[in-house]
Design a protein around this motif. Structure first.
Motif, short mmCIF file in Angstrom:
data_model
loop_
_atom_site.label_atom_id
_atom_site.label_comp_id
_atom_site.label_asym_id
_atom_site.label_seq_id
_atom_site.Cartn_x
_atom_site.Cartn_y
_atom_site.Cartn_z
N UNK A 55 0.80 -2.08 -5.51
CA UNK A 55 1.53 -1.40 -4.46
C UNK A 55 1.92 0.03 -4.77
N UNK A 56 1.40 0.58 -5.85
CA UNK A 56 1.78 1.95 -6.21
C UNK A 56 1.11 3.00 -5.34
N UNK A 57 -0.03 2.66 -4.75
CA UNK A 57 -0.74 3.57 -3.86
C UNK A 57 -0.97 2.88 -2.53
N UNK A 58 -0.49 3.49 -1.47
CA UNK A 58 -0.61 2.95 -0.12
C UNK A 58 -1.09 4.06 0.80
N UNK A 59 -2.05 3.74 1.66
CA UNK A 59 -2.57 4.69 2.62
C UNK A 59 -2.60 4.06 3.99
N UNK A 60 -2.32 4.87 5.02
CA UNK A 60 -2.34 4.43 6.40
C UNK A 60 -3.22 5.34 7.24
N UNK A 61 -3.82 4.77 8.27
CA UNK A 61 -4.47 5.59 9.27
C UNK A 61 -3.42 6.43 9.97
N UNK A 62 -3.80 7.64 10.36
CA UNK A 62 -2.85 8.53 11.02
C UNK A 62 -2.24 7.89 12.27
N UNK A 63 -3.00 7.07 12.96
CA UNK A 63 -2.55 6.48 14.20
C UNK A 63 -1.41 5.47 14.03
N UNK A 64 -1.21 4.97 12.81
CA UNK A 64 -0.18 3.95 12.58
C UNK A 64 0.91 4.40 11.63
N UNK A 65 0.80 5.58 11.07
CA UNK A 65 1.82 6.07 10.13
C UNK A 65 3.19 6.09 10.79
N UNK A 66 4.17 5.60 10.07
CA UNK A 66 5.53 5.55 10.57
C UNK A 66 5.84 4.33 11.40
N UNK A 67 4.81 3.55 11.74
CA UNK A 67 5.01 2.35 12.56
C UNK A 67 4.63 1.07 11.83
N UNK A 68 3.60 1.12 11.00
CA UNK A 68 3.10 -0.06 10.29
C UNK A 68 3.46 0.03 8.81
N UNK A 69 3.67 -1.13 8.19
CA UNK A 69 3.93 -1.21 6.77
C UNK A 69 3.09 -2.31 6.15
N UNK A 70 2.27 -1.96 5.17
CA UNK A 70 1.49 -2.94 4.44
C UNK A 70 2.23 -3.31 3.16
N UNK A 71 2.16 -4.58 2.78
CA UNK A 71 2.78 -5.04 1.55
C UNK A 71 1.98 -6.21 1.00
N UNK A 72 2.24 -6.56 -0.25
CA UNK A 72 1.54 -7.70 -0.85
C UNK A 72 2.46 -8.43 -1.81
N UNK A 73 2.18 -9.71 -1.98
CA UNK A 73 2.90 -10.56 -2.93
C UNK A 73 1.83 -11.24 -3.76
N UNK A 74 1.56 -10.70 -4.93
CA UNK A 74 0.47 -11.21 -5.75
C UNK A 74 0.72 -12.63 -6.24
N UNK A 75 1.97 -12.99 -6.45
CA UNK A 75 2.30 -14.34 -6.90
C UNK A 75 1.97 -15.38 -5.85
N UNK A 76 2.01 -14.98 -4.57
CA UNK A 76 1.72 -15.89 -3.47
C UNK A 76 0.33 -15.67 -2.88
N UNK A 77 -0.42 -14.73 -3.42
CA UNK A 77 -1.77 -14.40 -2.93
C UNK A 77 -1.73 -14.00 -1.45
N UNK A 78 -0.73 -13.21 -1.09
CA UNK A 78 -0.52 -12.84 0.30
C UNK A 78 -0.51 -11.33 0.48
N UNK A 79 -1.00 -10.89 1.62
CA UNK A 79 -0.86 -9.51 2.06
C UNK A 79 -0.33 -9.53 3.48
N UNK A 80 0.53 -8.56 3.80
CA UNK A 80 1.22 -8.54 5.08
C UNK A 80 1.03 -7.20 5.77
N UNK A 81 1.17 -7.22 7.07
CA UNK A 81 1.21 -5.99 7.86
C UNK A 81 2.32 -6.12 8.88
#
Length: 114
Positions: A55-81
């Protein structure tokens, strides 16, 4: 077997929010960047967001910046939006993707409409 299973899509009014989830298996989840893509009918698939291994580097499309947040939980093998302030142009099938292999999940439909 690489498995990517998305969920959390649905019908929402403009300005609403949804949280998408993806559970992954069949590869070393913590070894790769993970991304969310989306594709609307008649349009090309586009990259929405990417998150690096820890999670140290995160990039977003310009169209969603400020509205969407990506995250992940490696212990649970999950990624979220987390998607806020949704617009009709956000309507699409959303897919999660491991950037280290060519496999795709089934996608989850997001429809933003009044």
């Amino acid at each position: 077997q690489v498995q990517l299973v998305e969920s959390g899509g649905g019908l929402v009014q403009p300005g609403g929010s949804l949280r998408l989830s993806c559970i992954a298996s069949g590869f070393r989840f913590s070894g790769y960047a993970m991304s969310w893509y989306r594709q609307a009918p008649g349009k090309e698939r586009e990259l929405v967001a990417t998150i690096s291994l820890f999670g140290r580097n995160i990039e977003y499309a310009d169209s969603v910046k400020g509205r969407f947040t990506i995250s992940r939980d490696n212990a649970k093998f999950m990624v979220y939006l987390q998607m806020n302030s949704l617009k009709p142009d956000d309507t699409a099938v959303y897919y999660c993707k491991c950037e280290g292999n060519p496999y795709w999940g089934q996608g989850t439909q997001v429809t933003v409409s009044s």
